[in-house]
Design a protein around this motif. Structure first.
Motif, PDB file in Angstrom:
ATOM      1  N   LEU A 180    -104.252   4.963 -96.511  1.00  0.00           N
ATOM      2  CA  LEU A 180    -103.638   5.959 -97.388  1.00  0.00           C
ATOM      3  C   LEU A 180    -104.679   6.648 -98.270  1.00  0.00           C
ATOM      4  CD1 LEU A 180    -100.330   4.131 -98.370  1.00  0.00           C
ATOM      5  CD2 LEU A 180    -100.616   6.062 -96.796  1.00  0.00           C
TER       6      LEU A 180
ATOM      7  N   GLY B 237    -107.832   7.840 -91.753  1.00  0.00           N
ATOM      8  CA  GLY B 237    -106.995   8.626 -92.659  1.00  0.00           C
ATOM      9  C   GLY B 237    -107.602   9.978 -92.976  1.00  0.00           C
TER      10      GLY B 237
ATOM     11  N   VAL C 154    -106.865  12.650 -90.113  1.00  0.00           N
ATOM     12  CA  VAL C 154    -105.495  13.160 -90.124  1.00  0.00           C
ATOM     13  C   VAL C 154    -105.216  13.927 -91.417  1.00  0.00           C
ATOM     14  CG1 VAL C 154    -103.058  12.498 -90.079  1.00  0.00           C
ATOM     15  CG2 VAL C 154    -104.692  11.326 -88.601  1.00  0.00           C
ATOM     16  N   GLY C 155    -105.628  13.370 -92.535  1.00  0.00           N
ATOM     17  CA  GLY C 155    -105.374  13.998 -93.827  1.00  0.00           C
ATOM     18  C   GLY C 155    -106.066  15.332 -93.982  1.00  0.00           C
TER      19      GLY C 155
ATOM     20  N   LEU D 213    -106.293   9.108 -96.078  1.00  0.00           N
ATOM     21  CA  LEU D 213    -105.377  10.217 -95.847  1.00  0.00           C
ATOM     22  C   LEU D 213    -105.375  11.175 -97.045  1.00  0.00           C
ATOM     23  CD1 LEU D 213    -103.223  11.409 -93.927  1.00  0.00           C
ATOM     24  CD2 LEU D 213    -101.542  10.050 -95.171  1.00  0.00           C
TER      25      LEU D 213
END
Length: 123
Positions: free
Chosen positions: A10, A82, A85-86, A13
């Motif tokens: 997270l 992350g 993708v983020g 991300l």
């Protein structure tokens, strides 16, 4: 997947989204998140952040931190996943027609104030 690995994913991300939106890196997102939210040591967080960004920008810095024992490779890999993708999500959001440059400036300023305030007044 363990709780800490989910936290690292997270963090990556969030850093990826901010990177895609504002062009900022690990020092502004990943390091404060690892220190303030996860409770990681500052040097360890910095080393892990650099390792997550290893190709190509952090390789020399990561080597120094690794030699000093201040990197968790597993965490760095999760953050890197992350980030990929983020960064896509952040770039897609920032480039929407309804998001102006002025809005981006304000969002970035608010973000910096929140992080700065957290560092100055808490923990």
């Amino acid at each position: 997947m363990s709780n800490i690995l989910v936290q690292m994913l997270l963090i990556g991300l969030a850093a990826g989204v901010a990177g895609g939106m504002f062009g900022i890196g690990g020092g502004a997102i990943m390091v404060p998140a690892m220190v303030l939210l996860v409770g990681m040591d500052q040097k360890f967080a910095t080393g892990t952040s650099i390792a997550a960004q290893i190709l190509p920008i952090g390789i020399l810095g990561a080597a120094v931190y690794h030699r000093s024992g201040n990197i968790n490779i597993k965490y760095a890999v999760m953050i890197a996943l992350g980030l990929v993708v983020g960064n896509l999500f952040g770039a897609l959001f920032a480039n929407q027609p309804f998001i102006s440059s002025e809005t981006m400036k304000k969002l970035y300023g608010i973000f910096l104030l929140l992080i700065g305030g957290r560092y100055l007044f808490f923990r």
